[in-house]
Every structure is written in structure tokens, then in C-alpha cells.
Design an enzyme around this catalytic site. Structure first.
Site, short mmCIF file in Angstrom:
data_model
loop_
_atom_site.label_atom_id
_atom_site.label_comp_id
_atom_site.label_asym_id
_atom_site.label_seq_id
_atom_site.Cartn_x
_atom_site.Cartn_y
_atom_site.Cartn_z
CG ASP A 101 -5.32 37.86 30.21
OD1 ASP A 101 -5.58 37.59 29.03
OD2 ASP A 101 -4.27 38.40 30.58
CG ASP A 203 -4.24 35.90 25.13
OD1 ASP A 203 -3.21 36.48 25.48
OD2 ASP A 203 -4.24 34.80 24.54
CD GLU A 273 -1.51 39.87 23.15
OE1 GLU A 273 -0.29 39.69 23.29
OE2 GLU A 273 -2.30 38.94 22.93
CG HIS A 335 2.50 38.54 30.15
ND1 HIS A 335 1.65 39.53 29.73
CD2 HIS A 335 2.10 37.43 29.50
CE1 HIS A 335 0.77 39.05 28.88
NE2 HIS A 335 1.02 37.77 28.72
CG ASP A 336 3.54 38.22 26.04
OD1 ASP A 336 3.69 37.17 26.69
OD2 ASP A 336 2.43 38.60 25.61
C1 GLC Z 1 -0.76 36.43 24.24
C2 GLC Z 1 -0.22 36.43 25.64
C3 GLC Z 1 0.92 35.48 25.71
C4 GLC Z 1 0.42 34.10 25.37
C5 GLC Z 1 -0.28 34.09 24.02
C6 GLC Z 1 -1.08 32.86 23.85
O1 GLC Z 1 0.13 36.93 23.32
O2 GLC Z 1 0.13 37.74 26.01
O3 GLC Z 1 1.54 35.48 26.95
O4 GLC Z 1 1.49 33.19 25.33
O5 GLC Z 1 -1.19 35.16 23.90
O6 GLC Z 1 -2.20 32.86 24.69
#
Ligand code: GLC
Length: 545
Positions: A101, A203, A273, A335-336
Site C-alpha cells: 500500500d 491510497d 484507489e 477493508h472499508d
Molecule cells: C483509503 C483507505 C482507508 C483510509 C483512507 C485514508 O480510503 O482505504 O482505509 O482510512 O484512505 O488513508
């Protein structure tokens, strides 16, 4: 494209490991890198090709590792660099790729860069983050809202300016307009490429570049959908200026060039992402000349209602939007997001798995979905997620509970005497790897068989996709074709029997049903799909029809 011409990330299935929750090797109730190492054989057995590991870097854990205080080390909770190297080596020995990540938009407020930046207004690193003066009345520089709720600006009393945080206030945004930031972050990328990682999941990738004039976002007067899920106050604005500035693309073009410079022996990839509902804008992150990310994550299946017509539409629109040569990908959970088996129920989760593993493009599986894990009920006093503290309805603890390995106390995740960092859902004695491994009809057996089928059946991997018309409303049926190979995938999204009438297709041979109980020749003029059943059928080659 034949399967042999495909790159590893096009052929492969990616498996996301949330390291806190995968396997605890040292008995502190928190998963670690040694734990992942110990389970590599399981992952090889499952048949996945790559693991993406969520952040394991030193971090105060305000957002469980998405607040990084050192990009080039391992948090002692998770192990050390030597363990990471060992993990990488052992993974590679098993032909498993490792994607890490890259938290690109922000650091922890404890990162030395931020400590230096906030030390004074004249600090040499001041401009590494986004600082701005208060308005004359002392209020924040503009109306931007954090994704975690409240203003995106935090006042720093010592230096009397606000800093920007698109997420938690402990996650200050880096200033990507500063060339020094870019150079330092690209050095981080080099550090991990040199160690041998195969790629990065970037991310919050589209948030890095904002409007340089810091203009106010306009209100969302029409109530338009902003994200794929309700985000509270964040939904009250149209986020025109606080993310996705066109200058972002130049960064990702450079990022890609950096990856490519390390790709001679083994292609390295970037997966982004980004939650962008406008497909045209989203697609732009592949790059106008396919020279940015190889795969911006496609969250279409998370967004669409779980109905055959809606899912088909999502796939079709996505397929139609892709530029020629752009490689597709699909995601059902991470994970979200709520776990798929909780979102749509355990029976339909089997349909979802067949869908994920038979669509065109790279599937990403979230750990535990292969055994049908459910969201846990987390009592308020055990809430850990900072997002849940701001916006309780979308707390992410329920989807991050420990992996369920066996039926023993603590599900084999950590020793029985230790309290795991998040509780383990009550159904773990039925839903776990040990039990499901021995059950030829389990979700795990289904997932593993589908992965194997995908690997050994070129058409499922490399074939074209064609939706089939004139099927019942509750069914999504599509054809995959490659040279003379043809597979028909028929998915019943309802809990009633459905009859397909496709006489023009003749007959086919079921090679797998989601119930794992039939392999037989069927007449497609009147083909019965049982409630919640999905089937893959081998069809005679088109020449033979
Ligand atoms: C992304 C991650 C999430 C995190 C956010 C801030 O959306 O997937 O888990 O809280 O970024 O880094």
C-alpha cells in the site's frame, strides 16, 4: 490476446491481506508479517497469484496504518524489515507477487516531515504540507469538509495557520505541488522497488492535487450522489476543488515511468484507489495513452444494487467505457466496505464469487470472503475505527475482524488466552478454513475451485465478454469466448428457480455449479437454475454450432 501474452497481473487473482487481522504470530492479539509468512502456503493452496498487504509501516495507528510516520520501515507491531524481506522472498518462491500500500496523499501528524513543517512558519519544510491563513474572522480558509467528518482544516495554535487534512486531523495532506515532496515520495517508491515488491496499491490516489486557489466547494443542492455510500456532511458539497485537479495526471505519468524503469524483468504495477462516480473522469487515471495506472480500482460492483439487471448494467457500462487496451478489474469488498456475505447474504455471496472470478479482468478478493465471513457486531465500547467515531453508520471495524482459521478459541488467529484486537464474530466455528477445507460444498471449496478453473481455462481469463439477452430479469447471463472456446455463465440473483430459454445455444455441459453438486449436459432451450444458483457451462465451439 492469448493467455500467454498476458502479464502476471492480468492473469492473476489478487488477495488483500489486512495485516492486523490476518494472523498473529507473537501473541499480542494483532496480526503481523510473520503471521502472513506462516500462511503463505494457505494462499498458494487457495491459488491466488498476488497479495496486496495494507499498510505495515511505522504509524501511531490513528487510522490503523494509513497514518504513516516512516515510509521505509516496518512498525514493530508488524515485525521488521528483515521479516518483510523474508516474506517477499518466500512469496516469490511460491510464485506469489507482493503488492504494498502506498499512502500517497497524507502522512501521520507524527511523521518527521510534518513535525518539521509545523515547527515554524519559516521552517524549510513548511511547504511540504498545505498550510493556509484563517479568514479574517478566524474561521478556516475555505469550506472543505474532511472525509472523516468536520472541517478539513485544523488550526495550529503555535504557528497560527490551518493545515489541510482530507481525512483525520492526524493525517495532514502532503503538498504534492512541491517538487521536493514528489522527489521524496518517489524515493520511497524506489526503496520498495529495489527490495523487490511487485506493485503498489495507491491510497486515495485522486485526492493528492487540489485547486491551487483553494476555492470553496459549491453546495450539493440537487442531493446528487457524491460517493458510493453516504458520507454524512461530506455529501453536502460538490467536491470540485478539494481533489482530482487535472495536474494529478502528470504525477501518475511520472509514477508509471518510474515503475516501468524497474519492469524489465518483471512488470511492476500501480493500482489506484479512487472513488469517482463519473466514469469518464475515473477512466482518465489509466492515462490518455494508457500511461498512468495499469488499474484504477473498479468499485462498480460495490456501488450497484444487488440485482441482476443493475449488476449487468454496471459491467456493460464499464466495459463500454474502457479505452482499447485498458485492462479491466473488479472488486467485491475491501477493508472499508461491508463484507459481501453480510451485504447480500451467504447464498448470494456464492453467486458474487462466481461473478467476480468469471468476469473479464483482474479480480481482487478481500481476505475472509473466500470462507464467507460476515460483518461483526461491534459494541460501542469496543469501536476502534476513527471514521466510526466521526460517522458511526459507516464504521469499518465490522469488516476488519480476525481471519477465521479454525474452530478453537480466537479462531486460530491468536492464542486462546489473548484478547484479539477486534472481536471475532460468533459464527466462526462454522465459518473457518479448517472446517471448510474438508467440506467439498463449502464457500472455500467453491472459491478455490473457481480460482483453479480460471487459471486452467484460458477463455475465463483471456476471453471476450458478451452479455446474453432474453433471459429472466433475475438472471445475469454472459458468454466468454476465446478462439474456439466458449463458456456460458448463468447467475440466478433470486431465491426462486429460474428457467432460461436459449434454444439457439443448443446444449452445454455444466462444469461447475455454485452448489458444487452437478456436472452434466443440459439443454439450453429449457435450463433450470435453482434458487441462488450460478453455473459455468462449456459450450461446443462456435464452428460446431
Ligand atoms: C483509503 C483507505 C482507508 C483510509 C483512507 C485514508 O480510503 O482505504 O482505509 O482510512 O484512505 O488513508
Amino acid at each position: 490476446m492469448t493467455r500467454n501474452q498476458m502479464l502476471w497481473w492480468q492473469r492473476g487473482v489478487i488477495y488483500q491481506v489486512y495485516p492486523r487481522s490476518f494472523k498473529d504470530s507473537n501473541g499480542d492479539g494483532i496480526g503481523d508479517l510473520q503471521g502472513i509468512l506462516a500462511q503463505l502456503d494457505y494462499l498458494s493452496w487457495l491459488g491466488v497469484d498476488a497479495i496486496w498487504i495494507s499498510p505495515f509501516y511505522p504509524s501511531p495507528m490513528a487510522d490503523f496504518g494509513y497514518d504513516v510516520s516512516n515510509y521505509t520501515n516496518v512498525d514493530p507491531i508488524f515485525g521488521d524489515l528483515a521479516t518483510f524481506d523474508e516474506l517477499l522472498q518466500q512469496a516469490h518462491r511460491r510464485n506469489l507477487k507482493v503488492i504494498i500500500d502506498f499512502v500517497i496523499n497524507h502522512t501521520s501528524d507524527q511523521h518527521p516531515w510534518f513535525l518539521a513543517s509545523r515547527s515554524s512558519r519559516n521552517a524549510p519544510m513548511r511547504n511540504w504540507y498545505v498550510w493556509a491563513d484563517a479568514k479574517p474572522d478566524g474561521s478556516p480558509p475555505n469550506n472543505w469538509i474532511s472525509l472523516f467528518g468536520g472541517s478539513a482544516w485544523e488550526w495550529d495554535p503555535a504557528t497560527e495557520q490551518y493545515y489541510l487534512h482530507s481525512f483525520d486531523k492526524k493525517q495532514p495532506d502532503l503538498n504534492w505541488r512541491n517538487p521536493q515532496v514528489k522527489a521524496a515520495m518517489f524515493d520511497v517508491v524506489r526503496f520498495w522497488l529495489e527490495r523487490g515488491v511487485d506493485g503498489f496499491r495507491i491510497d486515495a490516489a485522486h485526492i493528492i492535487m487540489k485547486d491551487p486557489q483553494l476555492r470553496d466547494n459549491p453546495p450539493n443542492t440537487s442531493g446528487a450522489r457524491i460517493m458510493h455510500k453516504s458520507m454524512g456532511e461530506y455529501d453536502s458539497q460538490l467536491h470540485l476543488y478539494d481533489k482530482g485537479h487535472p495536474d494529478t495526471h502528470a504525477i501518475y505519468r511520472k509514477f508509471r515511468q518510474l515503475l516501468d524503469s524497474y519492469s524489465r524483468e518483471q512488470p511492476r504495477i500501480a493500482i489506484g484507489e479512487m472513488h469517482i462516480l463519473n466514469l469518464e473522469e475515473w477512466i482518465s487515471y489509466y492515462g490518455a495513452n494508457l500511461d498512468e495506472m495499469q488499474m484504477p480500482f473498479n468499485f462498480g460492483l460495490l456501488l450497484a444494487d444487488w440485482r441482476a439487471t443493475a449488476i449487468r448494467q454496471s459491467v456493460d457500462v464499464y466495459e463500454a467505457t474502457l479505452l482499447p487496451g485498458a485492462w479491466p478489474n473488479y472488486v467485491l469488498g475491501n477493508h472499508d466496505e461491508p463484507r459481501i456475505a453480510s451485504r447480500i447474504g451467504s447464498s448470494q455471496a456464492r453467486i458474487a464469487m462466481m461473478l467476480l472470478l468469471t468476469l473479464r479482468g483482474t479480480p481482487t478478493l478481500y481476505y475472509g470472503d473466500e470462507i464467507g465471513m460476515h460483518d461483526a457486531d461491534i459494541p460501542p465500547e469496543r469501536v476502534q475505527d476513527p471514521l466510526a467515531k466521526g460517522i458511526p453508520d459507516i464504521g469499518r471495524d465490522p469488516v476488519r475482524t480476525p481471519m477465521q482459521w479454525d474452530s478453537s478459541q480466537n479462531a486460530g488467529f491468536c492464542p486462546p488466552t489473548v484478547e484479539p484486537w477486534l472481536l471475532i464474530p460468533g459464527d466462526y466455528q462454522q465459518l473457518n478454513v479448517a472446517v471448510e477445507r474438508d467440506d467439498p460444498h463449502s464457500m472455500l471449496s467453491l472459491t478455490r475451485t473457481l480460482i483453479e478453473m480460471r487459471r486452467t481455462t484460458a477463455v475465463l481469463n483471456a476471453g471476450s465478454y458478451h452479455p446474453v439477452e432474453n433471459v429472466p430479469n433475475d438472471c445475469f447471463v454472459y458468454l466468454r469466448e476465446l478462439a474456439d472456446q466458449r463458456r456460458l455463465i448463468a447467475l440466478n440473483f433470486s431465491s426462486d428457480e429460474q428457467v432460461l430459454s436459449l434454444p439457439e445455444m443448443g446444449s452445454g455441459r455444466i462444469v461447475i455449479s455454485t452448489y458444487l453438486d452437478r456436472e452434466e449436459q443440459v439443454d439450453l432451450a429449457a435450463f433450470r437454475l435453482r434458487a441462488n444458483e450460478g453455473c459455468i457451462m462449456e459450450l461446443p465451439s462456435s464452428e460446431g454450432v
